[in-house]
Design a protein around this motif. Structure first.
Motif, short mmCIF file in Angstrom:
data_model
loop_
_atom_site.label_atom_id
_atom_site.label_comp_id
_atom_site.label_asym_id
_atom_site.label_seq_id
_atom_site.Cartn_x
_atom_site.Cartn_y
_atom_site.Cartn_z
N ASP A 174 0.83 -1.21 0.00
CA ASP A 174 0.00 0.00 0.00
C ASP A 174 0.87 1.26 0.00
O ASP A 174 0.61 2.21 -0.74
CB ASP A 174 -0.93 -0.02 1.20
CG ASP A 174 -1.95 1.11 1.20
OD1 ASP A 174 -2.38 1.52 0.11
OD2 ASP A 174 -2.31 1.58 2.30
N TRP A 175 1.90 1.25 0.81
CA TRP A 175 2.80 2.41 0.91
C TRP A 175 3.53 2.66 -0.41
O TRP A 175 3.62 3.80 -0.88
CB TRP A 175 3.80 2.20 2.04
CG TRP A 175 4.72 3.34 2.28
CD1 TRP A 175 4.38 4.64 2.51
CD2 TRP A 175 6.16 3.29 2.35
NE1 TRP A 175 5.52 5.40 2.70
CE2 TRP A 175 6.61 4.60 2.62
CE3 TRP A 175 7.09 2.27 2.21
CZ2 TRP A 175 7.96 4.91 2.75
CZ3 TRP A 175 8.44 2.58 2.36
CH2 TRP A 175 8.86 3.88 2.62
N LEU A 176 4.01 1.60 -1.03
CA LEU A 176 4.79 1.75 -2.26
C LEU A 176 3.93 1.88 -3.51
O LEU A 176 4.29 2.60 -4.44
CB LEU A 176 5.74 0.56 -2.44
CG LEU A 176 6.81 0.37 -1.39
CD1 LEU A 176 7.58 -0.91 -1.65
CD2 LEU A 176 7.75 1.57 -1.33
N ASP B 39 0.31 2.28 -3.53
CA ASP B 39 -1.02 2.84 -3.31
C ASP B 39 -2.07 1.72 -3.45
O ASP B 39 -1.78 0.56 -3.22
CB ASP B 39 -1.27 4.01 -4.25
CG ASP B 39 -2.36 4.96 -3.76
OD1 ASP B 39 -2.60 5.01 -2.54
OD2 ASP B 39 -2.96 5.65 -4.60
N HIS C 148 2.22 3.10 -12.50
CA HIS C 148 1.46 3.97 -11.60
C HIS C 148 2.25 4.32 -10.33
O HIS C 148 2.04 5.37 -9.75
CB HIS C 148 0.13 3.32 -11.22
CG HIS C 148 0.30 2.14 -10.32
ND1 HIS C 148 0.57 0.89 -10.81
CD2 HIS C 148 0.26 2.04 -8.97
CE1 HIS C 148 0.70 0.06 -9.79
NE2 HIS C 148 0.51 0.72 -8.67
N GLU C 149 3.17 3.43 -9.90
CA GLU C 149 3.87 3.67 -8.65
C GLU C 149 5.10 4.56 -8.78
O GLU C 149 5.63 5.03 -7.79
CB GLU C 149 4.25 2.35 -7.97
CG GLU C 149 5.29 1.54 -8.69
CD GLU C 149 4.72 0.46 -9.60
OE1 GLU C 149 5.45 -0.46 -9.91
OE2 GLU C 149 3.55 0.56 -10.00
N THR C 150 5.54 4.84 -10.01
CA THR C 150 6.77 5.60 -10.20
C THR C 150 6.74 6.97 -9.52
O THR C 150 7.68 7.30 -8.79
CB THR C 150 7.09 5.73 -11.70
OG1 THR C 150 7.26 4.41 -12.24
CG2 THR C 150 8.35 6.53 -11.93
N PRO C 151 5.71 7.78 -9.70
CA PRO C 151 5.71 9.08 -9.00
C PRO C 151 5.71 8.94 -7.48
O PRO C 151 6.35 9.70 -6.77
CB PRO C 151 4.42 9.76 -9.47
CG PRO C 151 3.98 9.02 -10.67
CD PRO C 151 4.55 7.64 -10.56
N ARG C 152 5.01 7.95 -6.99
CA ARG C 152 4.95 7.71 -5.54
C ARG C 152 6.32 7.31 -5.00
O ARG C 152 6.73 7.76 -3.93
CB ARG C 152 3.91 6.63 -5.27
CG ARG C 152 3.59 6.42 -3.82
CD ARG C 152 2.44 5.42 -3.70
NE ARG C 152 1.99 5.28 -2.36
CZ ARG C 152 1.06 6.02 -1.79
NH1 ARG C 152 0.47 6.96 -2.47
NH2 ARG C 152 0.69 5.81 -0.55
N LEU C 153 7.00 6.44 -5.72
CA LEU C 153 8.31 5.98 -5.28
C LEU C 153 9.34 7.11 -5.27
O LEU C 153 10.25 7.13 -4.44
CB LEU C 153 8.80 4.82 -6.16
CG LEU C 153 7.96 3.54 -6.09
CD1 LEU C 153 8.47 2.53 -7.10
CD2 LEU C 153 7.95 2.97 -4.69
N LEU D 141 8.92 10.00 -4.31
CA LEU D 141 8.73 10.83 -3.12
C LEU D 141 9.29 10.19 -1.85
O LEU D 141 9.35 10.85 -0.81
CB LEU D 141 7.25 11.14 -2.92
CG LEU D 141 6.57 11.92 -4.05
CD1 LEU D 141 5.07 12.02 -3.79
CD2 LEU D 141 7.20 13.29 -4.20
N ILE D 142 9.69 8.95 -1.92
CA ILE D 142 10.17 8.25 -0.72
C ILE D 142 11.59 8.71 -0.39
O ILE D 142 12.48 8.71 -1.23
CB ILE D 142 10.13 6.73 -0.92
CG1 ILE D 142 8.68 6.28 -1.06
CG2 ILE D 142 10.82 6.00 0.23
CD1 ILE D 142 8.51 4.82 -1.38
#
Length: 133
Positions: A35-37, A39, A85-90, A92-93
Motif C-alpha cells: 500500500d505504501w509503495l 497505493d 502507476h507507482e513511479t511518481p509515488r516511489l 517521493l520516498i
C-alpha cells in the motif's frame, strides 16, 4: 514449562509450506508495504497474491506471477518506468526513511521464499521419490 518441538533436518514442509509460512508470518507487513509503495493498486496486488496462497496444494502459475509482481514492487523493480502507476509515488520516498530498511528485509525474505519454492518444485520434478520423503 514450554513444549518446544525441535524439527530435524529431515523434517521438511511441503514445497509451498515455507512460502505460505513466510507470507502468513509477514502478511500485515506485506499488505502495508504494498500500500505504501504502490497505493491502492499495490495493495490489491498484494491481496490477490496472498489470497492465492490461501488454498492447499500447489501454488498456481497466476499466484506465482502475482508474487513475482509483488516482489518487483517491494524491490522497486520498476522505479524508473514512466508508465508505471507507482513511479511518481516511489520518487517521493526519502531513502533515509526507516521503513526503507524494513522494506528491503521484507523484499529479500519474500524473494528467498519464492525462490526456495521454485527450487523445491524443480527438485521434486527431477526426483519425485526423493521429494516424497
Amino acid at each position: 514449562m514450554f513444549d518446544i518441538t525441535q524439527f530435524s533436518d529431515t523434517t521438511r514442509l511441503a514445497p509451498a509450506g515455507e512460502l505460505r509460512e513466510f507470507v502468513e508470518d509477514h502478511r500485515d507487513a506485506l499488505l502495508d508495504t504494498a500500500d505504501w509503495l504502490g497505493d491502492r493498486p499495490g495493495l490489491r496486488l498484494a491481496q490477490a497474491a496472498l489470497d492465492g496462497l490461501a488454498g492447499a496444494g500447489q501454488v498456481s502459475r497466476r499466484t506465482l506471477r502475482l508474487l513475482d509482481d509483488l516482489r518487483d514492487l517491494l524491490m522497486l523493480g520498476h522505479v524508473h518506468a514512466p508508465t508505471r502507476h507507482e513511479t511518481p509515488r516511489l520518487a517521493l520516498i526519502d531513502p533515509a526513511d526507516p521503513r526503507v530498511d524494513e522494506v528491503c528485509l521484507l523484499a529479500d525474505g519474500l524473494s528467498a521464499a519464492i525462490d526456495a519454492y521454485r527450487d523445491a518444485v524443480a527438485s521434486s520434478l527431477r526426483d519425485p521419490e526423493r521429494a516424497a520423503t
